[in-house]
Design a protein around this motif. Sequence first.
Motif, mmCIF file in Angstrom:
data_model
loop_
_atom_site.group_PDB
_atom_site.id
_atom_site.type_symbol
_atom_site.label_atom_id
_atom_site.label_comp_id
_atom_site.label_asym_id
_atom_site.label_seq_id
_atom_site.Cartn_x
_atom_site.Cartn_y
_atom_site.Cartn_z
ATOM 1 N N UNK A 95 0.543 -1.132 0.273
ATOM 2 C CA UNK A 95 -0.463 0.075 0.495
ATOM 3 C C UNK A 95 0.979 1.176 -0.124
ATOM 4 N N UNK A 96 0.096 2.755 -0.457
ATOM 5 C CA UNK A 96 0.957 3.690 -0.561
ATOM 6 C C UNK A 96 0.421 4.706 -0.065
ATOM 7 N N UNK A 97 1.135 5.480 1.028
ATOM 8 C CA UNK A 97 0.874 6.769 1.258
ATOM 9 C C UNK A 97 1.114 8.486 0.528
ATOM 10 N N UNK A 98 0.512 8.528 -0.041
ATOM 11 C CA UNK A 98 1.112 10.199 -0.852
ATOM 12 C C UNK A 98 0.618 11.191 -0.468
ATOM 13 N N UNK A 99 1.136 12.332 0.716
ATOM 14 C CA UNK A 99 0.655 13.642 1.330
ATOM 15 C C UNK A 99 1.855 14.594 0.058
ATOM 16 N N UNK A 100 0.752 16.362 -0.168
ATOM 17 C CA UNK A 100 1.716 17.008 -0.902
ATOM 18 C C UNK A 100 2.106 18.374 0.285
ATOM 19 N N UNK A 101 3.327 18.870 0.966
ATOM 20 C CA UNK A 101 2.895 20.176 1.695
ATOM 21 C C UNK A 101 3.717 21.424 0.772
ATOM 22 N N UNK A 102 2.824 22.736 0.826
ATOM 23 C CA UNK A 102 3.165 23.643 0.021
ATOM 24 C C UNK A 102 2.586 24.849 0.612
ATOM 25 N N UNK A 103 3.184 26.328 0.366
ATOM 26 C CA UNK A 103 3.222 26.822 0.771
ATOM 27 C C UNK A 103 3.241 28.103 0.366
#
Length: 353
Positions: A259-267
């Motif tokens: 399984x996989x988890x992907x998150x994006x952090x931006x600003x």
Amino acid sequence: MTDLDQRIDQTLREHAEGTVDTDRLLAVAVSRGRARIRRRRRTTAATVLGVVVLGAGVALGPVNLSGSGLDVVIPGLGLPGDAVQAVTPPRLDGVAGAAARPDLVGADPDVLHFGFAPDGPRYISWSVQSGVEMARLDIDGRAVTLELAASADALPLRAQGLPALVPELVKDGVYDGSVSHAEGPYGVLAWLRHWQPAPGVYARASGSGPDERDLFAVADALRLDQAHRCGGPLRLTTLPAGTRLTRCEVTVAPFPAAFGVQMMVSGGSPGAIQVELQYAVGIAGARTEGNRTVGGKPAHVDRRSGELELLGFPKAHLTANFGWPAQGYDEEDAATVLGGAQVAEPLDEPTSW
């Protein structure tokens, strides 16, 4: 195939060991209608007919990259149906569902404001991004994509579960529960339904199959009185100043194989930090010694690719990409994110998520 699916596929191929048959473990269970193939030095985008291969080994047909000269057939699990376990996003008690707070749908990338009946469809993947909450679901070996938003304008022009080459269905929806369909390549019928399951909640279901029954099955199982956390086993508790979580996607199609988890952090910066947790039974943990320390734990940075990996997770990789293709951040920013990352243990037991 999403970027996350590509990464799971690559991880399984690179790290399978012993008797693990990688071709049987790989699954692309996302019928998005568009395949995005990423490479480090060159990116090629192709619009394709979405193919779904689920645990039951049912395929709708081959993928043809029209005009590219390439024929791509996505491999299936080749495993018996009971080898794939159902996984649901962790429940968030005390958080209002979409029916009570329709204005919150899509507002928090780490919250899904819906769920399904206990005997409902099996999750393939789920995500929150750009104001849309989405779930891809398995119904008897066929995939249906559900999208929810707080306004009709938030939903993208094309439904995420439609085959690419069906322009007849690319239109503004009338949310009265009506169903439209069109024939796609290889004679596969594509189906689309718009409706409002609750005041202020806009829903769209799409998929391919012989008829529209799967769309109504998803609607019948939909529950808007509950909320779930998108990130599954991964929580990001510290972010660089001026940034926020903007995207979350979890793919559980071949669980427990992978399984996989992907998150994006931006600003404020133009790019983003992409955080990925990849788990697979065949990952042996090749790297044990790092060249950095993050939060008292060994880590390894590859400055050429702009990727920082936090080490010490059995059968898993936890990385933060702060360089290509998401320019604008540095190693210190990535260390801030991974330093506050919380990973559930054991990873292969969803009850710990």
